[in-house]
Scaffold this active site. Structure first.
Site, PDB file in Angstrom:
ATOM      1  N   SER A   1      41.906  39.823  44.549  1.00 38.41           N
ATOM      2  CA  SER A   1      42.758  38.792  43.942  1.00 38.41           C
ATOM      3  C   SER A   1      42.797  37.596  44.884  1.00 38.41           C
ATOM      4  O   SER A   1      42.566  37.744  46.084  1.00 38.41           O
ATOM      5  CB  SER A   1      44.183  39.313  43.763  1.00 38.41           C
ATOM      6  OG  SER A   1      44.884  39.280  44.995  1.00 38.41           O
ATOM      7  N   ASP A   2      43.115  36.427  44.370  1.00 40.76           N
ATOM      8  CA  ASP A   2      43.459  35.352  45.292  1.00 40.76           C
ATOM      9  C   ASP A   2      44.828  35.690  45.898  1.00 40.76           C
ATOM     10  O   ASP A   2      45.508  36.638  45.477  1.00 40.76           O
ATOM     11  CB  ASP A   2      43.454  33.975  44.595  1.00 40.76           C
ATOM     12  CG  ASP A   2      43.278  32.840  45.615  1.00 40.76           C
ATOM     13  OD1 ASP A   2      43.470  33.078  46.825  1.00 40.76           O
ATOM     14  OD2 ASP A   2      42.951  31.714  45.203  1.00 40.76           O
ATOM     15  N   TYR A   3      45.221  34.909  46.848  1.00 42.56           N
ATOM     16  CA  TYR A   3      46.416  35.138  47.670  1.00 42.56           C
ATOM     17  C   TYR A   3      47.674  35.289  46.796  1.00 42.56           C
ATOM     18  O   TYR A   3      48.116  34.310  46.185  1.00 42.56           O
ATOM     19  CB  TYR A   3      46.540  33.937  48.596  1.00 42.56           C
ATOM     20  CG  TYR A   3      47.547  34.011  49.700  1.00 42.56           C
ATOM     21  CD1 TYR A   3      47.190  34.401  50.975  1.00 42.56           C
ATOM     22  CD2 TYR A   3      48.860  33.617  49.479  1.00 42.56           C
ATOM     23  CE1 TYR A   3      48.100  34.419  52.009  1.00 42.56           C
ATOM     24  CE2 TYR A   3      49.790  33.631  50.499  1.00 42.56           C
ATOM     25  CZ  TYR A   3      49.403  34.036  51.772  1.00 42.56           C
ATOM     26  OH  TYR A   3      50.309  34.040  52.784  1.00 42.56           O
TER      27      TYR A   3
END
Ligand code: BGC
Length: 759
Positions: free
Chosen positions: A297-299
């Site tokens: 996932s992104d942050y």
């Protein structure tokens, strides 16, 4: 895959180390089956928590990372304990070799299963040696150059223990307001594909197991660059066709080049956040493209499903992201908190959990982490090493190749290094080194960039006294008395070099702008300086296509210099004094006005195209107050030699579908020094079951041409270039008339037409 066979083997082999396995299993099972056996053995022994741990990634403890918001904050003691208990798979942006070494030792010696950590980082345009920002480098139209800088970055970053980079960013960006365009590849999917491939090759090297190879991560999947209004994190509203024709191809290219991880995006498309979108993460990536790596996932993007209004709470967010196909969670901690319980309750199948863990372990194995977990962690730290002169030379070469010259009236450039000419370097970027590097220069041990004044001084050598340096204005505000001093300096000089543009913090993540013009304080400075009547060379530092006006637009010479990294000043001096003939071409269109964005060359014709010969015609697709043309089109750029295109010849004007056509063009250097020309091939089918853009880049070649010489450039055109997605989203080639251009930019060139026939 021989999972069952491997599982049986695993029981026998689980106690053995990998080299022992490799030596004792039949040849047919080596190496991949042995590896699978090792993985299955581990999975068979892992607890639910250890499995969720392999899917949980964090930034460093005790450090406030400047490029991300504060989230999932943990202290060092917790971090070590998490490693010991197998509650995390790795860390990212945790600079410093000592800390990484210590944690890796805890992971392999003290955790129950000894699974090594993976250390990731945002190595976007260099690690220690900072190269130009990716969009700048795309202006070189030399994917091979990007491969070399990515390789150099990987060599430096792996020596500091990082084996995974969150790059390349392959988001297409057609709206210059969006702040992150400069991390990517520009507006065109074909050019983007070439750079995506090159950068993955550069980072990953010839074999992921090499000590200096880094796992690449094309990001952000998908259509993150299509944010409405150019507002970062905003919704992407686009058709499936645009998604597939424009935004997905660079990802496909990166995966075809061997990238084994993908980062999901923050955005939503059509009501479904990308991090929880099964159609994208499973449908496209797995079912269609057969992707074998893992999705991170992104942050905190999984947690953000709550704010999106998609998940009611953290537990549901974890479930939705995971079931959609996001294998690993970055920073939120949601997976370690909720996956064990979600599996225990039967809401998430164990098979899905095992599959995600398998994907991660496979990549760790491919990276050689199991064989040699301490690799890259035992040398002297990167900040104690001396600069590599080879990489510094590469930084200068890539920086000067990233510069695009937009105009040069009356051959104002190059300036003479000797002689009486006095030069006034004016502007907020004239002196000092702030704002020259580019936004992803995070790690310690980096040298300060060479300032523009420093570069020009060095080039002038003993004649440096001919150069005066005046700031004139701040980036976004006037400087008391600045304009007066600058005007005096200009009056006293023969030529003004105006170093203006955007600061580093005006582009990048969460740095969208509603106005893509120059800040008023600098525009005022430019107007005052131009009013002296002295010839002006504009050096534009910028992170996006800008809308230029007034004295800046009218300057005799304009160089787009983006953010060029550690060798900025030298690279600019090389061009200004003619030691290097600029050869960059725009990877994004520069619009006439800010109100035209999103602006890109490959737009549709519409039913009422504005006639080129009469742009103001009523009831046509036009603005009342601006023409439709770009101020400077995609693909455009000039050098110090003039070039002529002629004699474009097709091998046939009737091409049967499935066959290939050859097109040859003669390009002549009519100047007095060697030229580097980017010869571009564009196509557009006149009528099709699905309308086509006015033209699309299909190929290009960068060639060197000696003064007075002609080069014959040949391209072939076949099904790959002519196909598009039919109404059923399947590739199709249809008969009909096709326009073809051999061109120096998307708004120019020699046009030919051929007919595509069924046979
Ligand atoms: C960015 C990513 C980056 C990640 C980790 C996010 O905010 O969107 O591109 O890789 O942070 O730093």
């Amino acid at each position: 895959m021989h999972v069952r066979k491997a599982a049986v083997l695993a029981l026998v082999l689980s106690a053995l180390s990998l080299p022992a396995i490799a030596a004792s299993v039949p040849k047919s099972l080596q190496p991949s089956d042995a590896a699978e056996a090792r993985i299955e053995s581990l999975i068979a022994r892992m607890t639910l928590q250890e499995k969720a741990g392999q899917l949980s990634l964090y930034g460093p403890a005790d450090i406030n990372t400047p490029n991300n918001p504060q989230a999932g904050w943990r202290n060092g003691l917790q971090e070590t304990e998490d490693v010991r208990t197998g509650r995390l798979t790795g860390l990212f942006n945790n600079a410093g070799l000592e800390g990484k070494r210590r944690l890796q030792q805890v992971a392999v010696r003290e955790s129950r299963l000894g699974i090594p950590l993976i250390f990731g980082a945002d190595v976007i345009h260099g690690f220690r040696t900072i190269f130009p920002m990716p969009l700048a480098e795309a202006s070189s139209w030399e994917p091979a150059l990007a491969e070399r800088t990515a390789r150099a970055a990987a060599v430096e970053a792996t020596a500091d223990g990082f084996r995974w980079t969150f790059a390349p960013m392959v988001d297409i960006a057609r709206d210059a307001r969006w702040g992150r365009g400069l991390e990517g590849v520009g507006e065109d999917p074909y050019l983007a594909r070439q750079f995506a491939t090159a950068r993955v090759r550069g980072f990953q090297g010839s074999n992921l197991a090499n000590a200096d190879s880094m796992l690449a991560t094309p990001k952000h999947f998908a259509a993150y660059g299509a944010a409405e209004g150019g507002l970062d994190y905003n919704t992407s509203e686009l058709s499936e066709r645009t998604l597939r024709e424009v935004y997905l191809p660079p990802f496909r290219a990166a995966l075809d080049a061997g990238a084994l991880s993908v980062m999901s995006a923050f955005n939503e498309i059509g009501g479904v956040p990308s991090t929880a979108n099964p159609a994208l993460l499973t449908g496209v990536l797995r079912d269609e493209w057969k992707f074998k790596g893992f999705v991170v996932s992104d942050y905190t993007a999984d947690e953000e499903l709550i704010e999106h209004g998609h998940a009611a709470n953290a537990r549901e967010a974890a479930k939705l992201a995971f079931m959609a196909g996001t294998d690993m969670s970055m920073q939120s901690g949601l997976y370690i908190r909720h996956l064990p319980d979600l599996v225990a309750s039967g809401e998430v199948p164990m098979a899905r959990l095992d599959e995600a863990v398998r994907r991660v372990l496979r990549v760790k194995l491919k990276l050689g982490l199991f064989d040699d977990p301490m690799r890259g962690l035992d040398g002297p730290p990167a900040d104690q090493r001396v600069e590599n002169p080879e990489f510094i030379a590469l930084a200068r070469e890539s920086a000067r190749r990233s510069i695009v010259m937009l105009k040069n009236e009356g051959q104002l450039l190059p300036l003479a290094k000797t002689g009486p000419q006095k030069i006034a370097l004016i502007g907020p970027f004239a002196e000092g080194t702030k704002d020259l590097m580019g936004s992803w220069s995070l790690f310690p041990g980096q040298s300060a960039p060479v300032g523009i004044d420093e570069g020009l001084h060095a080039a002038l050598g003993t004649e440096a006294s001919r150069l005066t340096v005046t700031r004139g204005a701040n980036v976004e505000s006037p400087l008391p008395g600045g304009i007066e001093t600058a005007v005096a300096a200009a009056r006293d000089a023969d030529v003004v070099v105006l170093a203006i543009g955007e600061s580093q913090k005006m582009s990048g993540e969460s740095r969208s702008r509603s106005d893509i013009g120059l800040p008023q304080a600098q525009q005022d400075l430019a107007e005052a300086v131009a009013a002296t009547g002295k010839p002006v060379v504009v050096l534009l530092s910028n992170g996006r296509a800008m809308a230029l006006k007034g004295a800046v637009r009218d300057a005799r010479t304009i160089l787009v210099t983006w953010f060029l990294g550690v060798q900025t000043g030298h690279a600019i001096a090389d061009v200004v004094f003619g030691d290097f003939n600029p050869s960059g071409r725009l990877p994004v269109s520069f619009p006439q006005t800010a109100g035209q964005v999103p602006y890109y060359y490959a737009h549709k014709r519409t039913g009422r195209p504005s006639p080129e010969s009469a742009p103001g015609t009523a009831f046509k697709t036009r603005y009342l107050d601006a023409t439709n043309e770009a101020l400077y089109p995609f693909g455009f750029g000039i050098g110090y030699a003039s070039v002529r295109y002629d004699q474009v010849e097709l091998s046939t004007d009737r091409l049967a579908i499935g066959n290939t056509l050859r097109v040859r063009a003669t390009v002549t250097n009519t100047g007095t020094r060697e030229a580097e020309e980017v010869v571009q091939l564009y196509l557009a089918q006149r009528a099709a079951s699905v309308t086509r853009p006015v033209r699309e880049l299909k190929n290009f070649r960068k060639v060197r041409i000696a003064p007075g010489a002609s080069e014959v450039i040949e391209f072939t055109v076949g099904n790959d270039d002519l196909q598009f997605l039919g109404r059923d989203m399947k590739p199709v080639v249809e008969p009909g008339e096709v326009d073809l251009w051999i061109a120096p930019s998307a708004a120019d060139g020699i046009r030919k037409r051929f007919v595509l026939t069924r046979e």
